[in-house]
Design a protein around this motif. Structure first.
Motif, PDB file in Angstrom:
ATOM      1  N   LEU A  44      10.987  -3.742  -8.242  1.00  0.00           N
ATOM      2  CA  LEU A  44      10.451  -2.790  -7.278  1.00  0.00           C
ATOM      3  C   LEU A  44      11.570  -2.333  -6.347  1.00  0.00           C
ATOM      4  CD1 LEU A  44       7.075  -4.527  -6.401  1.00  0.00           C
ATOM      5  CD2 LEU A  44       7.490  -2.669  -8.019  1.00  0.00           C
ATOM      6  N   VAL A  45      11.681  -1.045  -6.158  1.00  0.00           N
ATOM      7  CA  VAL A  45      12.758  -0.485  -5.346  1.00  0.00           C
ATOM      8  C   VAL A  45      12.175   0.239  -4.140  1.00  0.00           C
ATOM      9  CG1 VAL A  45      14.266  -0.247  -7.356  1.00  0.00           C
ATOM     10  CG2 VAL A  45      12.827   1.691  -6.650  1.00  0.00           C
ATOM     11  N   ALA A  46      13.016   0.560  -3.182  1.00  0.00           N
ATOM     12  CA  ALA A  46      12.583   1.293  -1.990  1.00  0.00           C
ATOM     13  C   ALA A  46      12.118   2.689  -2.391  1.00  0.00           C
ATOM     14  CB  ALA A  46      13.719   1.378  -0.982  1.00  0.00           C
ATOM     15  N   MET A  47      10.954   3.087  -1.862  1.00  0.00           N
ATOM     16  CA  MET A  47      10.391   4.384  -2.223  1.00  0.00           C
ATOM     17  C   MET A  47       9.760   5.058  -1.013  1.00  0.00           C
ATOM     18  SD  MET A  47       8.671   4.209  -5.995  1.00  0.00           S
ATOM     19  CE  MET A  47       7.259   3.256  -5.516  1.00  0.00           C
ATOM     20  N   SER A  48       9.715   6.390  -1.062  1.00  0.00           N
ATOM     21  CA  SER A  48       9.030   7.168  -0.030  1.00  0.00           C
ATOM     22  C   SER A  48       7.833   7.871  -0.637  1.00  0.00           C
ATOM     23  CB  SER A  48       9.980   8.209   0.580  1.00  0.00           C
ATOM     24  OG  SER A  48      10.222   9.269  -0.351  1.00  0.00           O
ATOM     25  N   GLY A  49       6.869   8.240   0.218  1.00  0.00           N
ATOM     26  CA  GLY A  49       5.703   8.981  -0.238  1.00  0.00           C
ATOM     27  C   GLY A  49       5.005   9.629   0.939  1.00  0.00           C
ATOM     28  N   GLN A  50       3.955  10.394   0.654  1.00  0.00           N
ATOM     29  CA  GLN A  50       3.194  11.032   1.726  1.00  0.00           C
ATOM     30  C   GLN A  50       2.071  10.107   2.196  1.00  0.00           C
ATOM     31  OE1 GLN A  50       2.657  15.082   2.318  1.00  0.00           O
ATOM     32  NE2 GLN A  50       4.166  15.762   0.818  1.00  0.00           N
ATOM     33  N   GLY A  51       1.013  10.669   2.763  1.00  0.00           N
ATOM     34  CA  GLY A  51       0.042   9.846   3.470  1.00  0.00           C
ATOM     35  C   GLY A  51      -1.154   9.382   2.669  1.00  0.00           C
ATOM     36  N   GLU A  52      -1.093   9.451   1.328  1.00  0.00           N
ATOM     37  CA  GLU A  52      -2.258   9.070   0.544  1.00  0.00           C
ATOM     38  C   GLU A  52      -2.542   7.569   0.663  1.00  0.00           C
ATOM     39  OE1 GLU A  52       0.951   9.642  -2.770  1.00  0.00           O
ATOM     40  OE2 GLU A  52       0.672  10.129  -0.650  1.00  0.00           O
ATOM     41  N   ASN A  53      -3.822   7.243   0.765  1.00  0.00           N
ATOM     42  CA  ASN A  53      -4.243   5.859   0.955  1.00  0.00           C
ATOM     43  C   ASN A  53      -3.801   4.974  -0.208  1.00  0.00           C
ATOM     44  OD1 ASN A  53      -5.694   3.913   2.586  1.00  0.00           O
ATOM     45  ND2 ASN A  53      -7.314   3.955   1.057  1.00  0.00           N
ATOM     46  N   GLY A  54      -3.787   5.523  -1.430  1.00  0.00           N
ATOM     47  CA  GLY A  54      -3.381   4.736  -2.592  1.00  0.00           C
ATOM     48  C   GLY A  54      -1.955   4.230  -2.487  1.00  0.00           C
ATOM     49  N   TRP A  55      -1.041   5.060  -1.960  1.00  0.00           N
ATOM     50  CA  TRP A  55       0.334   4.641  -1.780  1.00  0.00           C
ATOM     51  C   TRP A  55       0.420   3.552  -0.725  1.00  0.00           C
ATOM     52  CZ3 TRP A  55       4.676   2.988  -2.880  1.00  0.00           C
ATOM     53  CH2 TRP A  55       5.801   3.043  -2.064  1.00  0.00           C
ATOM     54  N   ARG A  56      -0.318   3.703   0.349  1.00  0.00           N
ATOM     55  CA  ARG A  56      -0.285   2.674   1.393  1.00  0.00           C
ATOM     56  C   ARG A  56      -0.947   1.382   0.916  1.00  0.00           C
ATOM     57  NH1 ARG A  56      -1.227   6.159   7.024  1.00  0.00           N
ATOM     58  NH2 ARG A  56       0.483   7.626   6.630  1.00  0.00           N
ATOM     59  N   GLN A  57      -1.982   1.494   0.082  1.00  0.00           N
ATOM     60  CA  GLN A  57      -2.575   0.298  -0.514  1.00  0.00           C
ATOM     61  C   GLN A  57      -1.544  -0.442  -1.357  1.00  0.00           C
ATOM     62  OE1 GLN A  57      -5.850   2.068  -2.624  1.00  0.00           O
ATOM     63  NE2 GLN A  57      -7.339   1.650  -0.998  1.00  0.00           N
ATOM     64  N   ALA A  58      -0.773   0.324  -2.124  1.00  0.00           N
ATOM     65  CA  ALA A  58       0.258  -0.285  -2.962  1.00  0.00           C
ATOM     66  C   ALA A  58       1.355  -0.920  -2.112  1.00  0.00           C
ATOM     67  CB  ALA A  58       0.852   0.766  -3.896  1.00  0.00           C
ATOM     68  N   MET A  59       1.742  -0.236  -1.030  1.00  0.00           N
ATOM     69  CA  MET A  59       2.733  -0.818  -0.117  1.00  0.00           C
ATOM     70  C   MET A  59       2.254  -2.163   0.411  1.00  0.00           C
ATOM     71  SD  MET A  59       3.675   2.696   1.973  1.00  0.00           S
ATOM     72  CE  MET A  59       4.383   1.866   3.384  1.00  0.00           C
ATOM     73  N   LEU A  60       0.964  -2.234   0.737  1.00  0.00           N
ATOM     74  CA  LEU A  60       0.393  -3.480   1.255  1.00  0.00           C
ATOM     75  C   LEU A  60       0.311  -4.546   0.168  1.00  0.00           C
ATOM     76  CD1 LEU A  60      -0.951  -4.648   3.864  1.00  0.00           C
ATOM     77  CD2 LEU A  60      -3.141  -3.897   2.917  1.00  0.00           C
ATOM     78  N   GLN A  61      -0.125  -4.140  -1.018  1.00  0.00           N
ATOM     79  CA  GLN A  61      -0.315  -5.094  -2.113  1.00  0.00           C
ATOM     80  C   GLN A  61       1.000  -5.699  -2.592  1.00  0.00           C
ATOM     81  OE1 GLN A  61      -2.313  -3.379  -5.498  1.00  0.00           O
ATOM     82  NE2 GLN A  61      -2.041  -5.210  -6.781  1.00  0.00           N
ATOM     83  N   TYR A  62       2.053  -4.886  -2.656  1.00  0.00           N
ATOM     84  CA  TYR A  62       3.311  -5.348  -3.242  1.00  0.00           C
ATOM     85  C   TYR A  62       4.381  -5.655  -2.193  1.00  0.00           C
ATOM     86  CZ  TYR A  62       1.331  -3.903  -7.697  1.00  0.00           C
ATOM     87  OH  TYR A  62       0.536  -3.786  -8.803  1.00  0.00           O
ATOM     88  N   LYS A  63       3.985  -5.673  -0.944  1.00  0.00           N
ATOM     89  CA  LYS A  63       4.939  -5.951   0.130  1.00  0.00           C
ATOM     90  C   LYS A  63       5.630  -7.295  -0.071  1.00  0.00           C
ATOM     91  CE  LYS A  63       5.143  -6.584   5.169  1.00  0.00           C
ATOM     92  NZ  LYS A  63       4.353  -6.523   6.436  1.00  0.00           N
TER      93      LYS A  63
END
Length: 337
Positions: A234-253
Motif C-alpha cells: 500500500l502506497v501513499a495516495m490522494s483522493g476526493q471526498g467520497e466516503n468509500g475512499w475515507r472508509q478505505a483510509m480507515l480500514q487500511y490505516k
C-alpha cells in the motif's frame, strides 16, 4: 424646496433605504440545477433544502428545477424563473458560456444570480466554487511531504479536455515541479470512475514495479483495489471526498496506507444559498468570486461519525460542512429523499 424637489428627494431616499436593507423576506430563491444523474448531485440538492429548512426557515421560499445537461433546456428554465419574479437564481450550469445572455437578462431585472459548483463567464453573476487548481495543489503537496520529496508517482487523471481535469492536473504538476526527485512514471485517465481507474492503474502498476505514491483526481477506491489485487504494498495516495475512499483510509490505516481526501463538497449548494440570503439581506460578499475552502482530511485526522461514516454507502460525499461556513448541517441532511 419645490414640491417636485421634495418628491424627488423622497424617492432617492427610499431607493437608498431599500438598497441598504435588501429585499423583503421571505426571499424567493430559485435553484436551476443541470445534471442530477449521480449521488453527489442528489446530496447537493438535499443539503440546500435542509439548509433552507433549518437556517432560513420563514426567510426563503426555495424552488428547485433539474433540467439535465442540455444548455438550451436550462436557458428555458432560467427564463421561466425570471418571469416568476425570483429575487435570486442559483445555477449549477450546464455550460460556462451558453447561459450568459439569459443570466445578463436576469441581472438587468435586478435578480441576483449565483453560479455555484461550476463557474459562468457572465460578468454580473456571482460565482461560488472551489478552485480545482488548489485541490490539485493540496493533493500533490501532501504527497510530496508524505514521500519526503522523492519517489516514483503515478497520476490518475479524470476526463481529457474537461476544465476540472486540466486545472486539477495543473495544480498537481505545478507542485511536483518543485521536487526534482519525484518522478512521474505513468499518467492514466481513470475518467473519475472507480472501475476505469482500477483497470488503468492495474496496467500502469504492472508496467512499473516500483511505485511510491498515486495522485488520484477521483476513483481512489479503484486505485486501492488495483494495489490489493496485484498484492502490491500500500502506497501513499490522494483522493476526493467520497466516503468509500475515507472508509478505505480507515480500514487500511494500520496496514500502512497513508492518504489524503480533499475535493469539491456536495454541501457547496447550501453554502451558495447562504451567500444568496446574505446578498438579499443587504450583506453581499466583498468580491463576485467567492472561493470555497476545500475540506481536507488525512489518515491522521479521520473521525468516524464526523468526516468518515463506516455504516453509510461508499458513494456518499462525506463532507457536511465547509471550513468557516458554520452551516450547521449533518451528513443525514444530505441523504433525505
Amino acid at each position: 424646496m419645490t414640491p417636485m424637489t421634495t418628491k424627488l428627494t423622497g424617492a432617492i431616499a427610499l431607493l437608498m433605504l431599500s438598497t441598504a436593507v435588501g429585499h423583503a423576506e421571505p426571499f424567493k430563491i430559485a435553484v436551476s440545477n443541470s445534471y442530477i444523474g449521480n449521488e453527489w448531485r442528489v446530496q447537493m440538492i438535499n443539503f440546500m433544502q435542509a439548509y433552507a429548512d433549518k437556517a432560513l426557515k420563514d426567510k426563503v421560499v426555495l424552488t428547485v428545477d433539474n433540467s439535465g445537461t442540455d444548455a438550451q433546456k436550462q436557458i428555458a428554465v432560467l427564463s421561466d424563473m425570471i418571469a416568476s419574479g425570483a429575487n435570486a437564481i442559483l445555477v449549477n450550469p450546464a455550460s460556462d458560456t451558453a447561459l450568459n445572455s439569459v443570466i445578463e437578462e436576469a441581472c438587468a431585472q435586478g435578480i441576483t444570480v449565483i453560479a455555484f459548483d461550476q463557474p459562468v463567464t457572465a460578468p454580473c453573476a456571482y460565482v461560488v466554487a472551489v478552485d480545482f487548481n488548489e485541490i490539485g495543489r493540496i493533493h500533490a503537496q501532501w504527497l510530496a511531504d508524505a514521500l519526503g520529496g522523492k519517489g516514483n508517482v503515478i497520476i490518475n487523471r479524470g476526463v481529457s479536455g474537461f476544465p476540472a481535469d486540466t486545472n486539477m492536473n495543473a495544480g498537481m504538476t505545478g507542485v511536483l515541479a518543485k521536487y526534482p526527485d519525484i518522478k512521474v512514471v505513468a499518467e492514466v485517465y481513470g475518467k473519475w470512475d472507480n472501475a476505469v481507474s482500477q483497470q488503468e492503474l492495474t496496467k500502469a502498476l504492472t508496467a512499473n514495479p516500483e511505485v511510491d505514491g498515486i495522485l488520484n483526481q477521483y476513483g481512489t477506491y479503484g486505485a486501492l483495489q488495483a494495489l490489493l489485487n496485484l498484492d502490491r504494498p500500500l502506497v501513499a495516495m490522494s483522493g476526493q471526498g467520497e466516503n468509500g475512499w475515507r472508509q478505505a483510509m480507515l480500514q487500511y490505516k494500520d496496514k500502512g496506507l497513508k492518504g489524503v481526501s480533499a475535493g469539491d463538497p456536495a454541501v457547496i449548494g447550501a453554502y451558495a444559498l447562504k451567500v444568496a440570503a446574505d446578498i438579499l439581506s443587504g450583506n453581499p460578499p466583498a468580491d463576485k468570486r467567492v472561493a470555497v475552502p476545500v475540506p481536507t482530511v488525512s489518515t491522521d485526522t479521520l473521525k468516524p461519525g464526523v468526516n468518515v461514516f463506516p455504516d453509510l454507502p461508499p458513494t456518499l460525499d462525506a463532507d457536511s460542512e465547509i471550513p468557516g461556513a458554520n452551516l450547521g448541517l449533518k451528513i443525514a441532511d444530505g441523504m433525505k429523499k
